[in-house]
Scaffold this motif. Structure first.
Motif, PDB file in Angstrom:
ATOM      1  N   GLY A  50       0.783  -1.223   0.000  1.00  0.00           N
ATOM      2  CA  GLY A  50       0.000   0.000   0.000  1.00  0.00           C
ATOM      3  C   GLY A  50       0.819   1.278   0.000  1.00  0.00           C
ATOM      4  N   CYS A  51       2.141   1.190   0.070  1.00  0.00           N
ATOM      5  CA  CYS A  51       2.971   2.395   0.066  1.00  0.00           C
ATOM      6  C   CYS A  51       2.992   3.017  -1.331  1.00  0.00           C
ATOM      7  N   ALA A  52       3.001   4.344  -1.360  1.00  0.00           N
ATOM      8  CA  ALA A  52       2.959   5.060  -2.635  1.00  0.00           C
ATOM      9  C   ALA A  52       4.326   5.572  -3.070  1.00  0.00           C
ATOM     10  N   ASN A  53       5.194   5.903  -2.109  1.00  0.00           N
ATOM     11  CA  ASN A  53       6.475   6.545  -2.416  1.00  0.00           C
ATOM     12  C   ASN A  53       7.562   5.901  -1.557  1.00  0.00           C
ATOM     13  N   PRO A 111       9.232  13.493   1.605  1.00  0.00           N
ATOM     14  CA  PRO A 111       8.815  12.389   2.465  1.00  0.00           C
ATOM     15  C   PRO A 111       8.555  11.106   1.677  1.00  0.00           C
ATOM     16  N   PHE A 112       8.846   9.994   2.349  1.00  0.00           N
ATOM     17  CA  PHE A 112       8.549   8.658   1.839  1.00  0.00           C
ATOM     18  C   PHE A 112       7.589   7.995   2.812  1.00  0.00           C
ATOM     19  N   ASP A 113       6.741   7.115   2.290  1.00  0.00           N
ATOM     20  CA  ASP A 113       5.880   6.347   3.198  1.00  0.00           C
ATOM     21  C   ASP A 113       6.387   4.913   3.346  1.00  0.00           C
ATOM     22  N   GLY A 114       7.531   4.618   2.719  1.00  0.00           N
ATOM     23  CA  GLY A 114       8.157   3.316   2.859  1.00  0.00           C
ATOM     24  C   GLY A 114       9.633   3.392   2.501  1.00  0.00           C
ATOM     25  N   GLU A 138      13.477  11.242   9.966  1.00  0.00           N
ATOM     26  CA  GLU A 138      13.283  12.544   9.318  1.00  0.00           C
ATOM     27  C   GLU A 138      12.578  12.437   7.969  1.00  0.00           C
ATOM     28  N   ILE A 139      12.877  11.395   7.183  1.00  0.00           N
ATOM     29  CA  ILE A 139      12.365  11.332   5.804  1.00  0.00           C
ATOM     30  C   ILE A 139      11.088  10.507   5.667  1.00  0.00           C
ATOM     31  N   LEU A 140      10.776   9.691   6.674  1.00  0.00           N
ATOM     32  CA  LEU A 140       9.531   8.925   6.620  1.00  0.00           C
ATOM     33  C   LEU A 140       8.375   9.757   7.154  1.00  0.00           C
ATOM     34  N   GLU A 141       7.238   9.655   6.485  1.00  0.00           N
ATOM     35  CA  GLU A 141       6.020  10.290   6.976  1.00  0.00           C
ATOM     36  C   GLU A 141       5.601   9.591   8.269  1.00  0.00           C
TER      37      GLU A 141
END
Length: 198
Positions: A50-53, A111-114, A138-141
């Protein structure tokens, strides 16, 4: 070639680029690699469903990147080696992949979600591994998930840097990450760290 000193971002980049140019072993798709890769991709996709980015750290020639890409919205595959990224771009067919050359210390901005990484962390100093976990924070939502393979033990060389699971747990807590650390049933020195940003 593997005995070459790998101590700075510049020497690491040169080391991996030299290996890529010198041998097809880094691009091999033999049966043991395919079997191992398929199991690894299943594990990654299951955790990042389900991750988009998504960010892949140490994508190399894109062996995992190209197989994960159909299961997520977008993959940013980052690597320190321009030669590996060139080979990845030439061999990978999915169009939802962005190739990113890094300095081997700083992860791309989110941001990344994965995020995921396999057979990479052990090739950078422990201080860099710790920094990458901090950068996940820092970079993960919020709620963004990660899965990382590490090598546990006390061995250290210019090419291999092993960690203790307790220190990895502390890194995660400090970075604001929840994590479960498991031993790989097939490779007993491998640790899988699966978690999310709190």
């Amino acid at each position: 070639l593997l005995a070459a000193a790998v101590t700075t971002p510049e020497t690491e980049a040169a080391h991996w680029s030299q290996l890529t140019r010198a041998s097809d072993v880094w691009a091999v798709d033999g049966s043991e690699w395919v079997t191992s890769t398929d199991r690894t991709v299943e594990r990654i996709v299951r955790h990042l469903d389900g991750c988009a980015n998504v960010l892949e750290i140490g994508c190399g020639i894109g062996r995992l990147t190209d197989k994960v890409a159909p299961h997520v919205g977008r993959v940013a595959g980052c690597d320190i080696s321009d030669a590996m990224l060139a080979k990845a771009q030439a061999r990978c067919r999915n169009t939802n992949i962005e190739w990113v050359l890094t300095d081997g210390r700083t992860l791309p901005d989110g941001p990344f979600d994965g995020a995921y990484s396999v057979v990479t962390f052990q090739h950078v100093p422990v201080a860099v591994q710790r920094s990458w976990f901090h950068q996940f924070g820092e970079i993960l939502e919020p709620g963004g998930r990660f899965i990382v393979q590490l090598v546990e033990g006390t061995e250290a060389s210019d090419w291999n840097h092993h960690v203790d699971r307790r220190q990895v747990g502390r890194w995660c807590v400090t970075a604001g990450l929840s994590a479960v650390i498991r031993t790989d049933p097939e490779f007993p020195t491998w640790l899988w760290v699966e978690g999310a940003k709190l």
